[in-house]
Design a protein around this motif. Structure first.
Motif, PDB file in Angstrom:
ATOM      1  N   VAL A  18      50.745  24.129  29.785  1.00  0.00           N
ATOM      2  CA  VAL A  18      50.705  23.094  30.758  1.00  0.00           C
ATOM      3  C   VAL A  18      51.830  23.091  31.979  1.00  0.00           C
ATOM      4  O   VAL A  18      51.565  22.997  33.163  1.00  0.00           O
ATOM      5  CB  VAL A  18      50.631  21.542  30.059  1.00  0.00           C
ATOM      6  N   ALA A  19      52.995  22.964  31.397  1.00  0.00           N
ATOM      7  CA  ALA A  19      54.240  23.055  32.170  1.00  0.00           C
ATOM      8  C   ALA A  19      54.215  24.355  32.995  1.00  0.00           C
ATOM      9  O   ALA A  19      55.061  23.993  34.013  1.00  0.00           O
ATOM     10  CB  ALA A  19      55.468  22.663  31.391  1.00  0.00           C
ATOM     11  N   GLY A  69      52.641  17.949  32.376  1.00  0.00           N
ATOM     12  CA  GLY A  69      51.824  18.211  33.487  1.00  0.00           C
ATOM     13  C   GLY A  69      52.619  17.734  34.643  1.00  0.00           C
ATOM     14  O   GLY A  69      52.983  18.457  35.813  1.00  0.00           O
ATOM     15  N   SER A 101      48.892  22.626  36.764  1.00  0.00           N
ATOM     16  CA  SER A 101      49.835  21.276  36.083  1.00  0.00           C
ATOM     17  C   SER A 101      49.346  20.021  36.736  1.00  0.00           C
ATOM     18  O   SER A 101      49.617  18.963  36.298  1.00  0.00           O
ATOM     19  CB  SER A 101      51.184  21.889  36.364  1.00  0.00           C
ATOM     20  N   GLY A 125      55.578  19.945  34.760  1.00  0.00           N
ATOM     21  CA  GLY A 125      55.315  21.266  35.413  1.00  0.00           C
ATOM     22  C   GLY A 125      54.970  21.167  37.038  1.00  0.00           C
ATOM     23  O   GLY A 125      55.648  22.171  37.684  1.00  0.00           O
TER      24      GLY A 125
END
Lengths: 488, 488, 488
Positions: free
Chosen positions: A307-308, A364, A197, A367
């Motif tokens: 992504v997160a 990201g 992330s 994340g």
């Protein structure tokens, strides 16, 4: 038959020089020869891929060949490989006339970048000080693919506006910056970031956005006729989307701990992705007249859950935690496509072709912070004493770190990745503004004609329709009011 | 420029209300929030994906992390995942103007259904009575994907004729019914059905057919202009076909026994599929003038071998047995496309867009009976005493069951799946007839325009040709007999 | 509406008989029945896929089910399977009007060939002399797929110029010849050729070229209108390219030694492929005005690195050695597309539709010799005594063979594969010249219309444009010089 693009160009005046006949081969050859030399000096097989494995196995009391790391990671490696080349590649074919560039330059960047990544990451992580050699195995290949992903994300923001030589420059510096920030985040700060992330998506997203901001083109509207999708180009892009979506559990789990680590990471990622599909559909439908869905959202925001979860997926975030993460980022990412990208373009002069801001940069970053919170909330009650130590690698000099401290370092790591992305991107952006890179003119962006030999007879409809309209116009002149043409 | 679809609609009178702007987001949000809550209450990691794995391993004398179930099943899981999203999704892109709907709604249904499947299957199969929790691992993910497959098959029969909200209703009830019939067939009747000939294909097929029968549209011919393929849409569909075909050995073997079970299942499925390709080609070629092949058959009937081996593939059916199964169902399925689907439409008022009758319902039912026969024919001489016990799980309360009895139960299980499909489908069909679901009008089916924002310039040829014909007509009026237009 | 192809045909005079309505079904049925009988007589499960595995495991002190060969090879098998059906299949969709034939006949050939391959390879390699049975497992499936690859390569040279019945004849003899040359090379000469540079690519390439040479069509220019790509057909072909490229490490490592063997082979192949992408791009760009890239090169020559590493990848060629191999063959292969294919067509009367000369024949031959050199250069210092023995299988009657001798035999093996390809191909070519195979006329090549039912409304533009031009011409006659049409 001259094609419509040449005609358009002559209308807008002399074209910019986009000849890469010297530059592109020169960069490729010089680079590839450098790689051969550096690999010759530095890179060897590690003990699991060397013919001495049989002796190594005996000496280390390894029962069976199946315990070679290859069998733990190779299936995930191949899934990651597909994501890099088909996933990222086809996701970028959505433009009606830049599909070759999307998938082709993606291919070039990744093949170029992964070699440099093996060296850069090797110097930082696995240089044997005695022999002066880097040893590589399947985990190195996965990391090299990951490292390329950062540059491919940046390419998404620049899609259609740069020359192939520029994409290679983006990859060269991108990989270099990646290796440095990764070293700082993973080794010095001792963060955990299995699915990247922070190190991949947050860095790559902001890196691309910063470059794109420096390369702002005020007259990009001149290429408007190419800036859109056709029915089938959006379907090609769905191939990319689905492969990214399906294999994301492999992406996040590829280099996590053997056993429960890989297992749990895959489950969490699977759930977060499913959840973000539903909220993406919901927001997309709410935003349009009649509740119609927008392919741009379906192609991109559905992936935000993966992504997160890049950082937190290996922690005990629990299945419902994964669903909540996917729920929120699906909404945030779709809102990004609806409002933030147009805002950035209008007020911040930031042209982001694929919307990497909404798919990579923001999810990201989130994340990274989700990982920080999840880490800070970790307890021995939930993880078990041994589990906590294994999951966060509280060993060696980090033996006494607490989950709370770890959370702080994770948050710091996220900031480091943003800083590297923004500062690095601005620097690289200025390098790319030198007038030597043969980038396309403002009226020539998003057009494969510039860097690709195209088949003569195109199936893209606009020229044909234009042609028909032209015909109609002429006939009206002749036959005057004898008939009325339905120019609906 | 207004597009041809709007014009067509105005010709046929006022359009049905197809606005899903409130309904679709509402269902998605309510559902996803419900999932978060239920997952919070019920779902946790199992001992192989929990951080306590390291302790569990030690306590159970498990030598190595590689014996975590993840490494037995994860590669197959990913293959199954690809089949669900790319396989089923792209198989349904064959219509010239419903490719977004095919791949997009498939994506939505599966992401929606798999969460509900984890809960439903969990309650029936892995609810810990002490803790009240369901624990999940990689096998649960595979089963959730399988469970969605039933609803996706049903969607195939309804393709182009339902709204996205209706597809979610189909999935909601489909998953629920699936979990119940699966519990009856696998647990109560103690059938074996690794690849789901009965529980997935037979149930899903009849479920979809029953819904489609209730939703019969007498004026579907008004959408005839969209009911067909174009060259490239059939090529997209081949992506779906090939991924289903290639990964079917993983589908059938994904949850079979470790070791020889997975190994044998993969081999049998591989062979049956190869065999059904040849007989499909043969019948397809025989049926047309000049021996020309029909893409519909190649896209679908080639897969019948995999469906029909779903139950028997883990038994000792022998390689030639697998070939015979593929041989026969390839023929039956192709005949279905040639004769049965038109018959059903004409005489039974059953509109089956993708022909799931021929690919899933009938081959699935046959697969159930083939499994019954193969089970009934099992002997200790062939299987070995231990092998027989392992293969049919003759343990616990079923210790004394004989292969003959098992065969009877397998046949009964097939009947249960048909009954659940038909009865459940009719009920769901009536629910879907309420006038609240924003389904398309009869003149609007098979058209992405209704639920998707489409790119402005389409490359689909019909409107262009229509336009040209229109032009020709006008010119004929002007220039009368001065020239003859070749309107071949 | 009759389509343009019928019109063209009537222009060029009566069409050749291309009716396969009897021939194709007859071959498929006879063949498939023969397979059922032969499988019934010969083929059984091996000890790892039989229900007796549990006893076998106990007797051989195998600790865990995970040591079943299935878990070593199944993920690679699935990757190879994708390469055969999607990789080769979609690589051949690049022609604007032969995409169905490319992917469809590829499917047919492979499904047909793999059954025969199991038998042929079984008779040569795993016939149990006592029981008279061949036992199969996952490695047999991989080998069967490999064996089909030879015939699919040959099909690439013939693409668009043969009937489906002829493709089956090519496969029938191709598989047979393959099994014999493989037996000579691997068993009698005791060569190592894991990824099949020699036995697959070199043989398959020359086999196809020899057939194509015998089937030379002096009037092929009559089909020129179909001999080219359109924008989207080239994009479909990129799907094939990327899957071949990504999974090639699995192809080369699928049947190498457990442990370090598979690990090292995958690494070497990965590197060689990356390297050949860069040199392909360099040469492609150098060769065209403006440095524009040619899709033909990107689709094909980028793969040459994988072909050329087929033999040497399992040796200790070192990472830089792999890069050098990729570097050189990328250049050679691209030069082949630029100069050798046109030369062969003009002066040697050899029509090679897909350029298999440049992608398979030459890189395969080079791969054989690279393997020979690498083998000859092997030393105990690098490999370790045990490693050397394992890698080259210096056991049994070959215990005393030295690396130098091995190198010589490897070179001899390459020559055997070329000889088999050329001589076998010429013989099969003459068989295919009998006037009974319903092959297309010279004006009808590269056209799916001949063997496929096509959708009525095509999106391929040429007929539409032709049509418009036709209209324009007519109007000019009417309105004479009233307006000038821009016929650019």
């Amino acid at each position: 038959m001259g094609n419509c693009c040449d005609r358009a160009a002559s209308f807008f005046g002399p074209q910019k020089n986009t000849n890469v006949r010297v530059g592109l081969p020169a960069v490729c050859f010089v680079w590839q020869i450098a790689m051969v030399v550096l690999f010759g000096v530095f890179i060897r097989y590690d003990e699991e891929s060397d013919t001495h494995w049989v002796e190594f196995r005996r000496e280390n009391n390894i029962t069976s060949d199946i315990e070679n790391d290859f069998y733990f990671r190779y299936p995930s490696f191949q899934d990651v490989h597909v994501m890099i080349f088909v996933g990222f590649g086809f996701l970028m074919t959505f433009l009606k006339r830049y599909s070759y560039g999307g998938v082709g330059f993606n291919f070039l960047i990744a093949a170029f970048g992964l070699q440099w990544a093996l060296l850069m990451q090797g110097w930082f992580h696995s240089l044997n000080p005695e022999t002066g050699k880097i040893t590589i195995g399947v985990e190195s290949l996965i990391n090299a693919d990951f490292c390329c992903a950062g540059s491919l994300i940046a390419f998404g923001a620049l899609l259609g506006k740069v020359s192939p030589v520029q994409t290679l420059v983006v990859a060269l510096f991108g990989v270099t910056l990646f290796a440095v920030e990764e070293y700082i985040i993973l080794d010095l700060l001792h963060c955990r970031d299995a699915g990247g992330s922070m190190v991949i998506h947050c860095f790559g997203g902001y890196y691309g956005l910063a470059i794109s901001w420096v390369l702002y083109r005020p007259n990009l509207h001149l290429s408007k006729r190419f800036h859109g999708a056709v029915y089938h180009s959006d379907l090609f892009a769905m191939i990319g989307t689905l492969y990214l979506w399906m294999y994301w559990p492999s992406f996040n789990s590829a280099i996590t701990d053997h056993g429960d680590g890989q297992h749990r990471t895959a489950i969490n990622t699977y759930l977060a992705l499913a959840s973000s599909v539903l909220t993406t559909v919901a927001i997309s439908s709410m935003s349009k007249k009649g509740g119609k869905l927008d392919m741009v959202h379906i192609q991109n925001a559905t992936l935000a859950g993966g992504v997160a979860m890049g950082t937190a997926a290996e922690f005990m975030i629990q299945p419902y935690g994964a669903l909540i993460v996917g729920f929120c980022v699906g909404i945030i990412s779709t809102f990004g496509y609806l409002f933030v990208t147009p805002f950035l373009e209008k007020y911040l002069k930031l042209q982001d072709t694929c919307g990497v801001h909404n798919l990579h940069a923001v999810p990201g970053m989130l994340g990274g912070f989700i990982g920080a919170i999840t880490a800070a909330a970790a307890t021995e009650a939930v993880y078990g004493a041994e589990g906590l130590r294994n999951t966060f690698d509280f060993e060696g000099e980090f033996e006494n770190r607490t989950p709370g401290t770890q959370g702080g370092f994770q948050a710091a790591g996220t900031c480091v990745s943003i800083a590297f992305g923004l500062v690095g991107g601005v620097c690289v952006g200025f390098i790319l503004r030198f007038p030597i890179w043969a980038d396309p003119g403002d009226d020539n962006c998003f057009d494969d004609e510039v860097y690709w030999e195209l088949p003569e007879d195109e199936e893209i409809v606009p020229p044909v329709l234009e042609y028909n309209n032209h015909m109609i116009h002429k006939h009206q002149e002749i036959s005057e009011s004898n008939f009325s043409v339905d120019q609906s």
